[in-house]
Design a protein around this motif. Structure first.
Motif, PDB file in Angstrom:
ATOM      1  N   GLY A 257     -34.576  42.478  33.134  1.00 59.27           N
ATOM      2  CA  GLY A 257     -35.085  43.840  33.039  1.00 59.27           C
ATOM      3  C   GLY A 257     -34.003  44.827  32.640  1.00 59.27           C
ATOM      4  N   CYS A 258     -32.801  44.642  33.207  1.00 64.10           N
ATOM      5  CA  CYS A 258     -31.673  45.506  32.827  1.00 64.10           C
ATOM      6  C   CYS A 258     -31.327  45.335  31.350  1.00 64.10           C
ATOM      7  CB  CYS A 258     -30.452  45.192  33.689  1.00 64.10           C
ATOM      8  SG  CYS A 258     -30.620  45.639  35.435  1.00 64.10           S
ATOM      9  N   TYR A 259     -31.410  44.100  30.889  1.00 62.24           N
ATOM     10  CA  TYR A 259     -31.117  43.807  29.481  1.00 62.24           C
ATOM     11  C   TYR A 259     -32.157  44.466  28.575  1.00 62.24           C
ATOM     12  CZ  TYR A 259     -30.372  40.928  25.257  1.00 62.24           C
ATOM     13  OH  TYR A 259     -30.132  40.477  23.973  1.00 62.24           O
ATOM     14  N   LEU A 260     -33.430  44.328  28.931  1.00 63.50           N
ATOM     15  CA  LEU A 260     -34.494  44.942  28.135  1.00 63.50           C
ATOM     16  C   LEU A 260     -34.329  46.457  28.090  1.00 63.50           C
ATOM     17  CD1 LEU A 260     -37.169  44.897  26.588  1.00 63.50           C
ATOM     18  CD2 LEU A 260     -38.356  44.834  28.804  1.00 63.50           C
ATOM     19  N   ALA A 261     -34.083  47.057  29.243  1.00 67.54           N
ATOM     20  CA  ALA A 261     -33.893  48.513  29.281  1.00 67.54           C
ATOM     21  C   ALA A 261     -32.696  48.929  28.435  1.00 67.54           C
ATOM     22  CB  ALA A 261     -33.705  48.976  30.727  1.00 67.54           C
ATOM     23  N   GLY A 262     -31.605  48.164  28.540  1.00 62.74           N
ATOM     24  CA  GLY A 262     -30.411  48.468  27.749  1.00 62.74           C
ATOM     25  C   GLY A 262     -30.674  48.393  26.258  1.00 62.74           C
ATOM     26  N   LEU A 263     -31.488  47.437  25.844  1.00 67.06           N
ATOM     27  CA  LEU A 263     -31.845  47.307  24.427  1.00 67.06           C
ATOM     28  C   LEU A 263     -32.621  48.526  23.944  1.00 67.06           C
ATOM     29  CD1 LEU A 263     -33.003  43.572  24.448  1.00 67.06           C
ATOM     30  CD2 LEU A 263     -31.004  44.456  23.222  1.00 67.06           C
ATOM     31  N   VAL A 264     -33.547  48.998  24.774  1.00 67.31           N
ATOM     32  CA  VAL A 264     -34.342  50.175  24.406  1.00 67.31           C
ATOM     33  C   VAL A 264     -33.447  51.407  24.320  1.00 67.31           C
ATOM     34  CG1 VAL A 264     -36.252  51.685  25.073  1.00 67.31           C
ATOM     35  CG2 VAL A 264     -36.449  49.215  25.423  1.00 67.31           C
ATOM     36  N   TRP A 265     -32.575  51.578  25.294  1.00 70.93           N
ATOM     37  CA  TRP A 265     -31.637  52.709  25.263  1.00 70.93           C
ATOM     38  C   TRP A 265     -30.738  52.635  24.033  1.00 70.93           C
ATOM     39  CZ3 TRP A 265     -29.753  56.362  29.251  1.00 70.93           C
ATOM     40  CH2 TRP A 265     -30.671  56.545  30.285  1.00 70.93           C
ATOM     41  N   TYR A 266     -30.226  51.462  23.749  1.00 68.91           N
ATOM     42  CA  TYR A 266     -29.334  51.275  22.602  1.00 68.91           C
ATOM     43  C   TYR A 266     -30.038  51.669  21.301  1.00 68.91           C
ATOM     44  CZ  TYR A 266     -26.728  48.737  18.983  1.00 68.91           C
ATOM     45  OH  TYR A 266     -26.039  48.387  17.831  1.00 68.91           O
ATOM     46  N   GLY A 267     -31.248  51.154  21.112  1.00 69.42           N
ATOM     47  CA  GLY A 267     -31.988  51.476  19.897  1.00 69.42           C
ATOM     48  C   GLY A 267     -32.291  52.952  19.786  1.00 69.42           C
ATOM     49  N   PHE A 268     -32.609  53.573  20.910  1.00 68.69           N
ATOM     50  CA  PHE A 268     -32.932  54.997  20.916  1.00 68.69           C
ATOM     51  C   PHE A 268     -31.701  55.846  20.620  1.00 68.69           C
ATOM     52  CE2 PHE A 268     -33.173  59.105  23.004  1.00 68.69           C
ATOM     53  CZ  PHE A 268     -34.429  59.574  22.648  1.00 68.69           C
ATOM     54  N   LEU A 269     -30.605  55.545  21.285  1.00 68.36           N
ATOM     55  CA  LEU A 269     -29.404  56.379  21.164  1.00 68.36           C
ATOM     56  C   LEU A 269     -28.721  56.263  19.814  1.00 68.36           C
ATOM     57  CD1 LEU A 269     -27.829  55.694  24.676  1.00 68.36           C
ATOM     58  CD2 LEU A 269     -28.880  57.835  23.929  1.00 68.36           C
ATOM     59  N   PHE A 270     -28.680  55.057  19.272  1.00 68.34           N
ATOM     60  CA  PHE A 270     -27.901  54.820  18.059  1.00 68.34           C
ATOM     61  C   PHE A 270     -28.747  54.556  16.820  1.00 68.34           C
ATOM     62  CE2 PHE A 270     -25.056  53.471  21.578  1.00 68.34           C
ATOM     63  CZ  PHE A 270     -24.045  54.397  21.363  1.00 68.34           C
ATOM     64  N   LYS A 271     -30.073  54.640  16.968  1.00 67.31           N
ATOM     65  CA  LYS A 271     -30.988  54.398  15.843  1.00 67.31           C
ATOM     66  C   LYS A 271     -30.737  53.029  15.211  1.00 67.31           C
ATOM     67  CE  LYS A 271     -32.232  58.597  16.623  1.00 67.31           C
ATOM     68  NZ  LYS A 271     -33.387  58.808  17.530  1.00 67.31           N
ATOM     69  N   GLU A 272     -30.469  52.062  16.080  1.00 67.92           N
ATOM     70  CA  GLU A 272     -30.220  50.688  15.643  1.00 67.92           C
ATOM     71  C   GLU A 272     -31.412  49.806  15.992  1.00 67.92           C
ATOM     72  OE1 GLU A 272     -27.754  49.706  13.894  1.00 67.92           O
ATOM     73  OE2 GLU A 272     -25.866  50.685  14.463  1.00 67.92           O
ATOM     74  N   ASN A 273     -31.541  48.700  15.278  1.00 67.49           N
ATOM     75  CA  ASN A 273     -32.619  47.751  15.538  1.00 67.49           C
ATOM     76  C   ASN A 273     -32.181  46.785  16.641  1.00 67.49           C
ATOM     77  OD1 ASN A 273     -34.642  45.832  15.546  1.00 67.49           O
ATOM     78  ND2 ASN A 273     -34.655  45.531  13.332  1.00 67.49           N
ATOM     79  N   PRO A 274     -32.825  46.804  17.809  1.00 71.48           N
ATOM     80  CA  PRO A 274     -32.440  45.898  18.895  1.00 71.48           C
ATOM     81  C   PRO A 274     -32.539  44.417  18.526  1.00 71.48           C
ATOM     82  CG  PRO A 274     -33.833  47.655  19.736  1.00 71.48           C
ATOM     83  CD  PRO A 274     -33.876  47.728  18.228  1.00 71.48           C
ATOM     84  N   ARG A 275     -33.324  44.087  17.519  1.00 72.39           N
ATOM     85  CA  ARG A 275     -33.471  42.679  17.132  1.00 72.39           C
ATOM     86  C   ARG A 275     -32.174  42.126  16.541  1.00 72.39           C
ATOM     87  NH1 ARG A 275     -39.519  41.602  14.747  1.00 72.39           N
ATOM     88  NH2 ARG A 275     -38.876  39.478  15.258  1.00 72.39           N
ATOM     89  N   LYS A 276     -31.280  43.019  16.140  1.00 73.46           N
ATOM     90  CA  LYS A 276     -30.022  42.586  15.551  1.00 73.46           C
ATOM     91  C   LYS A 276     -28.909  42.427  16.588  1.00 73.46           C
ATOM     92  CE  LYS A 276     -31.005  44.709  11.059  1.00 73.46           C
ATOM     93  NZ  LYS A 276     -30.543  45.701  10.036  1.00 73.46           N
ATOM     94  N   VAL A 277     -29.229  42.734  17.849  1.00 77.05           N
ATOM     95  CA  VAL A 277     -28.231  42.606  18.921  1.00 77.05           C
ATOM     96  C   VAL A 277     -27.976  41.127  19.188  1.00 77.05           C
ATOM     97  CG1 VAL A 277     -27.792  42.993  21.377  1.00 77.05           C
ATOM     98  CG2 VAL A 277     -28.812  44.815  19.984  1.00 77.05           C
ATOM     99  N   SER A 278     -26.713  40.740  19.234  1.00 75.62           N
ATOM    100  CA  SER A 278     -26.366  39.341  19.501  1.00 75.62           C
ATOM    101  C   SER A 278     -25.962  39.102  20.958  1.00 75.62           C
ATOM    102  CB  SER A 278     -25.229  38.887  18.574  1.00 75.62           C
ATOM    103  OG  SER A 278     -24.065  39.673  18.781  1.00 75.62           O
ATOM    104  N   PHE A 279     -25.566  40.160  21.647  1.00 71.72           N
ATOM    105  CA  PHE A 279     -25.193  40.021  23.057  1.00 71.72           C
ATOM    106  C   PHE A 279     -26.420  39.661  23.883  1.00 71.72           C
ATOM    107  CE2 PHE A 279     -25.280  42.073  27.232  1.00 71.72           C
ATOM    108  CZ  PHE A 279     -24.218  41.424  27.861  1.00 71.72           C
ATOM    109  N   VAL A 280     -26.251  38.707  24.796  1.00 73.82           N
ATOM    110  CA  VAL A 280     -27.321  38.322  25.721  1.00 73.82           C
ATOM    111  C   VAL A 280     -26.774  38.389  27.139  1.00 73.82           C
ATOM    112  CG1 VAL A 280     -28.939  36.525  26.425  1.00 73.82           C
ATOM    113  CG2 VAL A 280     -28.382  36.815  23.996  1.00 73.82           C
ATOM    114  N   ALA A 281     -27.488  39.045  28.024  1.00 79.40           N
ATOM    115  CA  ALA A 281     -27.062  39.130  29.415  1.00 79.40           C
ATOM    116  C   ALA A 281     -27.053  37.746  30.051  1.00 79.40           C
ATOM    117  CB  ALA A 281     -27.995  40.061  30.189  1.00 79.40           C
ATOM    118  N   PRO A 282     -26.177  37.520  31.011  1.00 77.30           N
ATOM    119  CA  PRO A 282     -26.044  36.200  31.626  1.00 77.30           C
ATOM    120  C   PRO A 282     -27.345  35.680  32.228  1.00 77.30           C
ATOM    121  CG  PRO A 282     -24.246  37.642  32.292  1.00 77.30           C
ATOM    122  CD  PRO A 282     -25.241  38.498  31.567  1.00 77.30           C
ATOM    123  N   GLY A 283     -27.598  34.382  32.006  1.00 76.36           N
ATOM    124  CA  GLY A 283     -28.724  33.727  32.650  1.00 76.36           C
ATOM    125  C   GLY A 283     -30.070  33.890  31.988  1.00 76.36           C
TER     126      GLY A 283
END
Length: 305
Positions: A257-283
């Protein structure tokens, strides 16, 4: 062969120069200064945001005014008390909201309602507007936005309020009322929403990816260290506490859930596509991480139309 080698050298040189220019551009980029006025839910939502942002080549500085379980009213009350007497109203580890907000220039400031009150529109007024006006005075150039919090897990014992002492009957109703309240207040203030709550519901309501309660687990007679299956859950759920007692938290976000929320914040703040994020939270299993990135991108696209 010599001609081919020469062309290859030219291409490689171009790619190196392009990569160097890109790296220089990222290194010269000014950090985004983000200030959060919230509670444990804003802490959850921003847990992996620094790592996601760094992987995407974005610098981020986060300031915080957070109190566990804190609603808009309590945030505003601390401001009102402090404005009347600067020696009081220092609710954030001995500091006031004015002090914290005055530390430099903030690009984005977020506010949110406590999750238990998020579905009851009456609890937003006049506190959200008062906070908005106060932030605008202290940080006139900041972008003020609402962080849309999420509904509790489907097997929660109780859900958020929707009208005074009336509580939502299930996860969907909590999401519907919460979403409506956030949008109504955001429209009234003329500000945008970070649609984290929509992302949580999108996953939770999906036939394949949504969490399903483990009906085979004996909740009345649990045996340490066994836990029920909680695949695809976005909330903490069941866990063993330090005394080896089975505990339950259907409200706060787990790592997924923290990872999903972080992806949404990231896309919103930086106008980036979250699908291009390569970082994955542990587990988090890779296939689920792919789905979470897809959902984050989808809700952002829908909310920007």
């Amino acid at each position: 062969m010599a001609g081919i080698s020469s062309r290859l050298i030219i291409v490689l040189s171009f790619l190196i120069l392009e990569g160097t220019a890109s790296a220089q551009k990222k290194s010269k980029q000014q950090p985004l200064r983000l200030f959060l006025i919230g509670n444990s839910f804003s802490q959850n939502a921003s847990k992996y945001l620094p790592e996601i942002s760094k992987q995407g080549g974005h610098q981020l500085i986060i300031g915080r005014a957070e109190i566990g379980g804190c609603p808009l009213q309590r945030h505003w009350d601390s401001v009102a008390v402090n404005l009347a007497d600067s020696s009081r109203g220092r609710a954030y580890n001995g500091r006031s909201l004015k002090q914290l907000l005055s530390e430099g220039t903030w690009d984005v400031v977020t506010i949110q309602q406590a999750s238990v009150f998020s579905g009851d529109l009456a609890t937003y007024s006049p506190y959200a507007r008062n906070l908005y006006n106060f932030i605008r005075q202290v940080q006139p150039n900041a972008k003020i936005v609402f962080h849309q919090t999420w509904p509790y897990r489907a097997d929660a014992k109780m859900f958020g309020r929707i009208n005074g002492n009336v509580f939502a009957k299930d996860q969907k109703e909590m999401w519907i009322y919460s979403r409506s309240s956030y949008h109504s207040m955001a429209d009234s203030l003329g500000i945008q929403l970070i649609p984290v709550g929509d992302a949580f519901w999108k996953v939770a309501s999906d036939a394949k990816w949504g969490y399903k309660k483990d009906t085979t687990f004996d909740h009345k007679n649990p045996v340490y260290p066994h836990l029920p299956t909680q695949d695809h859950a976005l909330n903490i759920g069941y866990f063993w506490d330090k005394d080896r007692k089975l505990a339950f938290d259907a409200n706060h976000a787990n790592d997924a859930g923290c990872y999903l929320a972080g992806l949404v914040w990231y896309g919103f703040l930086f106008k980036e596509n979250p699908r291009k994020v390569s970082f994955v939270a542990p587990g988090i299993p890779e296939d689920f991480a792919v789905e979470l990135r897809k959902v984050a991108a989808g809700v952002l696209k829908k909310n920007t139309k």
